[in-house]
Design a protein around this motif. Sequence first.
Motif, mmCIF file in Angstrom:
data_model
loop_
_atom_site.group_PDB
_atom_site.id
_atom_site.type_symbol
_atom_site.label_atom_id
_atom_site.label_comp_id
_atom_site.label_asym_id
_atom_site.label_seq_id
_atom_site.Cartn_x
_atom_site.Cartn_y
_atom_site.Cartn_z
ATOM 1 N N UNK A 37 -16.604 34.659 -47.789
ATOM 2 C CA UNK A 37 -15.582 34.236 -48.753
ATOM 3 C C UNK A 37 -14.410 33.526 -48.084
ATOM 4 N N UNK A 38 -14.074 33.931 -46.865
ATOM 5 C CA UNK A 38 -13.030 33.216 -46.125
ATOM 6 C C UNK A 38 -13.516 31.795 -45.819
ATOM 7 N N UNK A 39 -14.758 31.670 -45.382
ATOM 8 C CA UNK A 39 -15.321 30.345 -45.118
ATOM 9 C C UNK A 39 -15.368 29.490 -46.368
ATOM 10 N N UNK A 40 -15.745 30.102 -47.469
ATOM 11 C CA UNK A 40 -15.790 29.378 -48.742
ATOM 12 C C UNK A 40 -14.386 28.918 -49.148
ATOM 13 N N UNK A 41 -13.412 29.798 -48.981
ATOM 14 C CA UNK A 41 -12.022 29.448 -49.316
ATOM 15 C C UNK A 41 -11.551 28.289 -48.440
ATOM 16 N N UNK A 42 -11.870 28.338 -47.147
ATOM 17 C CA UNK A 42 -11.487 27.247 -46.242
ATOM 18 C C UNK A 42 -12.124 25.933 -46.687
ATOM 19 N N UNK A 43 -13.378 25.992 -47.109
ATOM 20 C CA UNK A 43 -14.074 24.798 -47.591
ATOM 21 C C UNK A 43 -13.356 24.211 -48.805
ATOM 22 N N UNK A 44 -13.052 25.044 -49.785
ATOM 23 C CA UNK A 44 -12.385 24.550 -50.997
ATOM 24 C C UNK A 44 -10.987 24.033 -50.678
ATOM 25 N N UNK A 45 -10.293 24.704 -49.761
ATOM 26 C CA UNK A 45 -8.957 24.244 -49.381
ATOM 27 C C UNK A 45 -9.038 22.856 -48.730
ATOM 28 N N UNK A 46 -10.006 22.684 -47.857
ATOM 29 C CA UNK A 46 -10.192 21.399 -47.188
ATOM 30 C C UNK A 46 -10.557 20.307 -48.195
ATOM 31 N N UNK A 47 -11.429 20.636 -49.141
ATOM 32 C CA UNK A 47 -11.802 19.675 -50.190
ATOM 33 C C UNK A 47 -10.580 19.318 -51.041
ATOM 34 N N UNK A 48 -9.726 20.308 -51.301
ATOM 35 C CA UNK A 48 -8.493 20.044 -52.043
ATOM 36 C C UNK A 48 -7.561 19.124 -51.274
ATOM 37 N N UNK A 49 -7.442 19.355 -49.964
ATOM 38 C CA UNK A 49 -6.612 18.485 -49.128
ATOM 39 C C UNK A 49 -7.148 17.047 -49.148
ATOM 40 N N UNK A 50 -8.475 16.910 -49.064
ATOM 41 C CA UNK A 50 -9.080 15.575 -49.108
ATOM 42 C C UNK A 50 -8.793 14.897 -50.445
ATOM 43 N N UNK A 51 -8.932 15.646 -51.531
ATOM 44 C CA UNK A 51 -8.650 15.084 -52.860
ATOM 45 C C UNK A 51 -7.192 14.646 -52.966
ATOM 46 N N UNK A 52 -6.298 15.484 -52.452
ATOM 47 C CA UNK A 52 -4.867 15.145 -52.527
ATOM 48 C C UNK A 52 -4.550 13.901 -51.708
ATOM 49 N N UNK A 53 -5.157 13.782 -50.540
ATOM 50 C CA UNK A 53 -4.943 12.584 -49.710
ATOM 51 C C UNK A 53 -5.432 11.318 -50.409
ATOM 52 N N UNK A 54 -6.482 11.448 -51.214
ATOM 53 C CA UNK A 54 -6.996 10.294 -51.957
ATOM 54 C C UNK A 54 -6.193 10.026 -53.227
ATOM 55 N N UNK A 55 -5.250 10.893 -53.541
ATOM 56 C CA UNK A 55 -4.445 10.717 -54.744
ATOM 57 C C UNK A 55 -5.042 11.374 -55.976
ATOM 58 N N UNK A 56 -6.111 12.140 -55.808
ATOM 59 C CA UNK A 56 -6.750 12.848 -56.916
ATOM 60 C C UNK A 56 -6.133 14.246 -57.011
ATOM 61 N N UNK A 57 -4.949 14.327 -57.610
ATOM 62 C CA UNK A 57 -4.210 15.586 -57.650
ATOM 63 C C UNK A 57 -4.850 16.602 -58.576
ATOM 64 N N UNK A 58 -5.461 16.144 -59.658
ATOM 65 C CA UNK A 58 -6.141 17.065 -60.573
ATOM 66 C C UNK A 58 -7.350 17.679 -59.869
ATOM 67 N N UNK A 59 -8.107 16.853 -59.133
ATOM 68 C CA UNK A 59 -9.235 17.371 -58.356
ATOM 69 C C UNK A 59 -8.775 18.332 -57.283
ATOM 70 N N UNK A 60 -7.640 18.028 -56.665
ATOM 71 C CA UNK A 60 -7.092 18.924 -55.638
ATOM 72 C C UNK A 60 -6.754 20.279 -56.241
ATOM 73 N N UNK A 61 -6.121 20.264 -57.403
ATOM 74 C CA UNK A 61 -5.756 21.518 -58.070
ATOM 75 C C UNK A 61 -7.002 22.339 -58.370
ATOM 76 N N UNK A 62 -8.048 21.683 -58.816
ATOM 77 C CA UNK A 62 -9.305 22.391 -59.095
ATOM 78 C C UNK A 62 -9.848 23.053 -57.822
ATOM 79 N N UNK A 63 -9.834 22.331 -56.717
ATOM 80 C CA UNK A 63 -10.339 22.886 -55.450
ATOM 81 C C UNK A 63 -9.455 24.039 -54.962
ATOM 82 N N UNK A 64 -8.134 23.897 -55.085
ATOM 83 C CA UNK A 64 -7.233 24.966 -54.647
ATOM 84 C C UNK A 64 -7.407 26.211 -55.514
#
Length: 176
Positions: A37-64
């Motif tokens: 679950x820690x690994x899964x959380x890290x994965x989703x956090x990283x995906x959220x960071x990637x979404x935020x960097x691309x300007x996809x804030x709604x996608x980032x919120x979903x990942x976070x």
Amino acid sequence: PRERKAGFLQKTRSHNSAKPLRRLSAYNHSSAGDAFFVGEARHFNSAGDDSRRRGDFVGAIEMYERCRASGQKVRNAKIARRLEAASLGSLGNAYDSLGKHEKAIDHHTRSLAIAEEIGNRQGVADSLNGLGIAYNSLGRYDKAIEHHTRSLAVGMRAQRAPATRHAQPAARAAAP
């Protein structure tokens, strides 16, 4: 458009939310399930960071939010609380980028409370920094300076000062 991108890039560089989750690997996981679950959380956090960097804030919120849900499945209470604080901080950053500054303040305040509760000084500094950024976005420069100053003091004690580049612009903006 170019200036807008530069401002966005400056904000994303200042909100490096993956770092708190990387530090979790130093903890001994109480079970293989926790490690998953820690690994899964890290994965989703990283995906959220990637979404935020691309300007996809709604996608980032979903990942976070998914990061937060994974963190709630961890049995080790300290790790679970640390994940909760980190995901709330990441959500605050995303809401601030989306222009929902009051919601960002709510998430950073909740992250701050947890970081203080578990004694995570770097988490406290990061939460205070996020609050300073959100207050600055609202034009509440006195509160921005207060939070950035506190973040700097706590961050220096934790061997890292995240607010140094944000406190000065807020101070100049508040100057008569």
